[in-house]
Enzyme design. Structure first.
Site, PDB file in Angstrom:
ATOM      1  N   ASP A  72      61.934 -11.775  -8.155  1.00  0.00           N
ATOM      2  CA  ASP A  72      60.713 -12.551  -7.937  1.00  0.00           C
ATOM      3  C   ASP A  72      60.262 -13.069  -9.307  1.00  0.00           C
ATOM      4  O   ASP A  72      59.674 -12.328 -10.092  1.00  0.00           O
ATOM      5  CB  ASP A  72      59.659 -11.658  -7.286  1.00  0.00           C
ATOM      6  CG  ASP A  72      58.352 -12.392  -7.057  1.00  0.00           C
ATOM      7  OD1 ASP A  72      58.185 -13.506  -7.605  1.00  0.00           O
ATOM      8  OD2 ASP A  72      57.486 -11.848  -6.346  1.00  0.00           O
ATOM      9  N   LYS A  87      54.179 -20.663  -8.792  1.00  0.00           N
ATOM     10  CA  LYS A  87      53.121 -20.700  -9.804  1.00  0.00           C
ATOM     11  C   LYS A  87      53.235 -21.872 -10.795  1.00  0.00           C
ATOM     12  O   LYS A  87      52.708 -22.931 -10.510  1.00  0.00           O
ATOM     13  CB  LYS A  87      53.034 -19.345 -10.496  1.00  0.00           C
ATOM     14  CG  LYS A  87      52.375 -18.311  -9.557  1.00  0.00           C
ATOM     15  CD  LYS A  87      51.734 -17.161 -10.283  1.00  0.00           C
ATOM     16  CE  LYS A  87      50.776 -16.426  -9.366  1.00  0.00           C
ATOM     17  NZ  LYS A  87      51.276 -15.118  -8.907  1.00  0.00           N
TER      18      LYS A  87
END
Ligand SMILES: *Cc1c(COP(=O)(O)O)cnc(C)c1O
Length: 703
Positions: free
Chosen positions: A519, A548
């Site tokens: 991740d 993000k």
């Protein structure tokens, strides 16, 4: 319109032109007269005046080299016969340069580099120092909207920094429509409000040369456009006045009375409106992240942003220390990201991805795969990080099913991880901070191993892999995949662990037949000092998630990539991958992400992140001296002060805002991850604010 408080909420309108010499100074002066006639303590200000000799006069080729007064002189003369109307001085000039040229050139001739944020600060400082205080500033800009301040910024950037509504001045002549419409489009694109459009009549020769009918039509056409596109903006037409004495100024001021009334009455559109009470309305209607709806969290109202700054509704600027949760790596309002957004929005904001494809998605997918660790060959776009994690978990399960490994339905994750807030993602978050007990029964039960204990900056201890080895030996045949954040555990504790752990774990996964999911939603795009944190260990994951910072903080977008082997096993025997978000591959988000990769690829991020690492390490080091500090650690552009006890987040937020910085601690952590473009002095301000908070004991929870 009294000033509500002693604070310095700037109230200003900008007077801008469609070009140079269109009549801005005349409009500013006449409006000043109209406002002061209504009893408004207004002042006209020239933020940048060029062509002023040291003696204060203006060099002007048109007057044969004789100095004439600057624009401030004209403002003053327009109200000279109104003595006593207000005790606020009528006029001011803030920065003056001798050369009669565009501001960037005139300033450069004196070795000065202007910038929008600095000029905005000058203006706010001037406003705050005025005594008696003014009620409204009229800010006359220099040249047209795109007159340069420096190599990158224009007058438009200054107006955007101030957020003030704009009075656009155009000369009514041939070509006026084109100039006015271009300027209006530029204002709209910057999100600026229009207070008025002022059309200034040219001298008689020009009028006659243009043809009076055409000028009439200009007025009619622009009036219509204003009514349709800018409701609330005032249209003003100013006659040509041969000699500007008291009578002439009065005549012009009269034409501007409707505008003066609208500026005096309710706030013009675009004014920061404190009566709006957004915080109160928010508290009555909305929810915030991890917050109560009854014990209300402290809130600030953000109204604008630029570079590494967040501007609050009352005009205060905060130095951003959070990159809006890892995302805004290039800072805010980056012109290239915004340009990509605008260009794509004009072409095609969105189409469904089922059965259709488009260049922004294809190009971005190819580029991401090329930048990711070797072996990742197929990419799935998701609309947020949590969804990208769900996609990764589903990929792993479907892959194991395709391999005939139907018993492998569990995931193994280290404690202290964070992977998002949807149910599947939550099930692999730290079982304590992820509140598994709260959702027991709903969350699938996963396997957890100890947090990687070996520090990033200490020699690797092989024992830290023992727990992973044990669990995989005992229950490895149930495990579909191991999921973890490489090298940096983010929201679960801001913990940096040794890359050798990752290398060892990848080998354990391979032997146990479990896939490895990395991740990289927080760590991707340079934050840790490597483009992807997996590069620290040179591991090849089977599946990788990013998000993000993917769009540089502009839009929500994430992606999950997998190897050709994983894709092949998922799709064995004609099977398909069972996921498909409505906004999959959103062209706007993909286009912005492409522009963000362009900026990163110019490869300044490496130097920027290295510099931030040095500055954060130096700046946070003094925090070690406090006995309540458990640890200070820095990796890449992430700086962490870990306390021995939980901190008072609400009190700290207020403390930091009062000191002009935006830092949002949680748990026992006060941490910084500023945008890569943050200048050294702002990193120092952030670090200093953290030190002062510890020194002042602002972090302690009330007992
Ligand atoms: C933030 C984060 C997520 C979740 O992303 P959202 O876009 O908030 O859904 C997942 N994993 C990691 C490591 C994160 O930092």
């Amino acid at each position: 319109m009294p000033r509500a408080d002693a604070g310095c909420t700037l109230r200003a309108v900008a007077v801008a032109g469609t070009g140079t010499d269109v009549g801005k100074t005349v409009v500013t002066s006449a409006l000043l007269r109209a406002l002061r006639g209504l009893g408004v303590a207004a002042q006209a200000v020239k933020p940048v005046q060029t062509g002023v000799s040291a003696a204060g006069g203006v060099r002007d080729g048109g007057t044969g080299g004789m100095p004439r007064r600057g624009d401030a002189g004209t403002y003053a003369s327009a109200v000279a016969d109104m003595a006593g109307a207000s005790s606020v001085p009528p006029a001011a000039a803030l920065r003056t340069f001798a050369l009669a040229a565009s501001p960037h050139f005139a300033a450069a001739a004196e070795g000065v580099c202007l910038n929008a944020a600095g000029l905005a600060e000058d203006i706010r400082g001037h406003w705050a120092r005025l005594s008696p205080p003014a009620e409204l500033l009229l800010l006359e800009t220099a040249g047209g909207l795109l007159a340069p301040l420096n190599a990158r910024e224009t007058m438009l950037d200054l107006m955007a920094c101030l957020g003030a509504p704009v009075i656009l001045v155009a000369r009514n002549e041939l070509g006026a429509l084109n100039h006015a419409l271009l300027s209006l489009a530029a204002l709209r694109r910057r999100g600026l409000a229009l207070a008025a459009l002022a059309l200034v009549e040219p001298p008689r020769e020009v009028r006659e040369a243009s043809g009076p009918a055409i000028l009439e039509e200009n007025i009619r056409y622009l009036r219509e456009r204003l009514r349709a596109d800018w409701p609330g903006a005032v249209m003003c037409c100013l006659p040509h006045v041969e000699t500007l004495g008291p009578e002439g100024w009065s005549l012009l001021a009269e034409q501007l009375l409707p505008l003066a009334h609208s500026l005096r009455g309710k706030p013009a559109p675009g004014f920061p409106d404190t009566s709006d009470d957004l915080e109160g309305r928010d508290h009555a209607a909305l929810w915030h992240p991890y917050a109560s709806a009854t014990r209300l969290p402290p809130l600030e109202t953000a109204s604008r942003s630029h570079d590494n700054r967040i501007v609050l509704a009352d005009g205060r600027e905060l130095v951003d220390g959070m990159s809006s949760w890892w995302a805004a790596v290039h800072g805010y309002n980056h012109p290239r990201l915004l340009a990509a957004l605008r260009a794509q929005s004009g072409r095609m904001p969105h189409v469904m991805f089922g059965g259709l494809t488009h260049a922004p998605a294809v190009t971005l997918g190819e580029r991401l795969l090329a930048a990711m660790p070797a072996g990742l060959e197929r990419l799935f776009f998701a609309d947020s990080g949590s969804v990208a994690v769900e996609v990764a978990l589903k990929m792993a399960l479907q892959c194991q099913q395709g391999r005939g490994e139907r018993r492998r339905t569990r995931f193994l994750a280290p404690r202290g991880g964070y992977h998002g807030d949807t149910l599947g993602a939550m099930s692999v978050c730290d079982p304590v901070t992820g509140m598994h007990s709260l959702f027991a029964g709903l969350l699938p039960e996963q396997l957890f191993m100890e947090r990687p204990a070996c520090r990033f900056d200490a020699p690797f201890a092989a024992a830290s892999l023992e727990d992973a080895r044990r669990i995989l030996a005992e229950r490895g045949d149930e495990v579909a995949a191991v999921i973890l954040e490489p090298v940096v555990q983010g929201a679960g504790g801001m913990w940096f662990y040794h890359p050798d752990y990752l290398r060892g774990l990848a080998e354990l996964c391979r032997r146990a037949g479990a896939l490895l999911i990395l991740d990289e939603i927080a760590t991707g795009f340079g934050r840790t000092g490597r483009f992807f944190a997996a590069e620290w260990a040179d591991v090849r994951p089977d599946i990788l998630c990013c998000g993000k910072a993917l769009t540089g903080g502009v839009l929500s977008l994430a992606a999950t990539a997998c190897t050709a082997a994983v894709a092949g096993d998922i799709c064995r025997d004609g099977r398909v991958f069972m996921h498909g978000p409505t906004f999959m591959g959103n062209p706007l988000a993909c286009a912005v992400a492409g522009a963000s990769l362009d900026i990163l690829e110019e490869n300044r991020w490496q130097a920027q992140v290295e510099q931030l690492e040095r500055l954060l390490a130096r700046g946070l080091e003094p925090c070690r001296r406090f006995s309540d500090v458990a640890d200070v650690r820095v990796l890449g552009a992430i700086g962490v002060v870990e306390m021995k006890a939980p901190v008072n987040g609400a009190a700290l937020q207020r403390f930091f805002v009062e000191r002009g910085v935006w830092i949002r601690p949680f748990g026992r952590l006060i941490y910084l991850m500023p945008p890569y473009i943050t200048p050294a002095e702002d990193v120092a301000r952030l670090c200093d604010a953290v030190f002062r908070a510890l020194e002042a004991d602002a972090w302690r929870l009330p007992v």
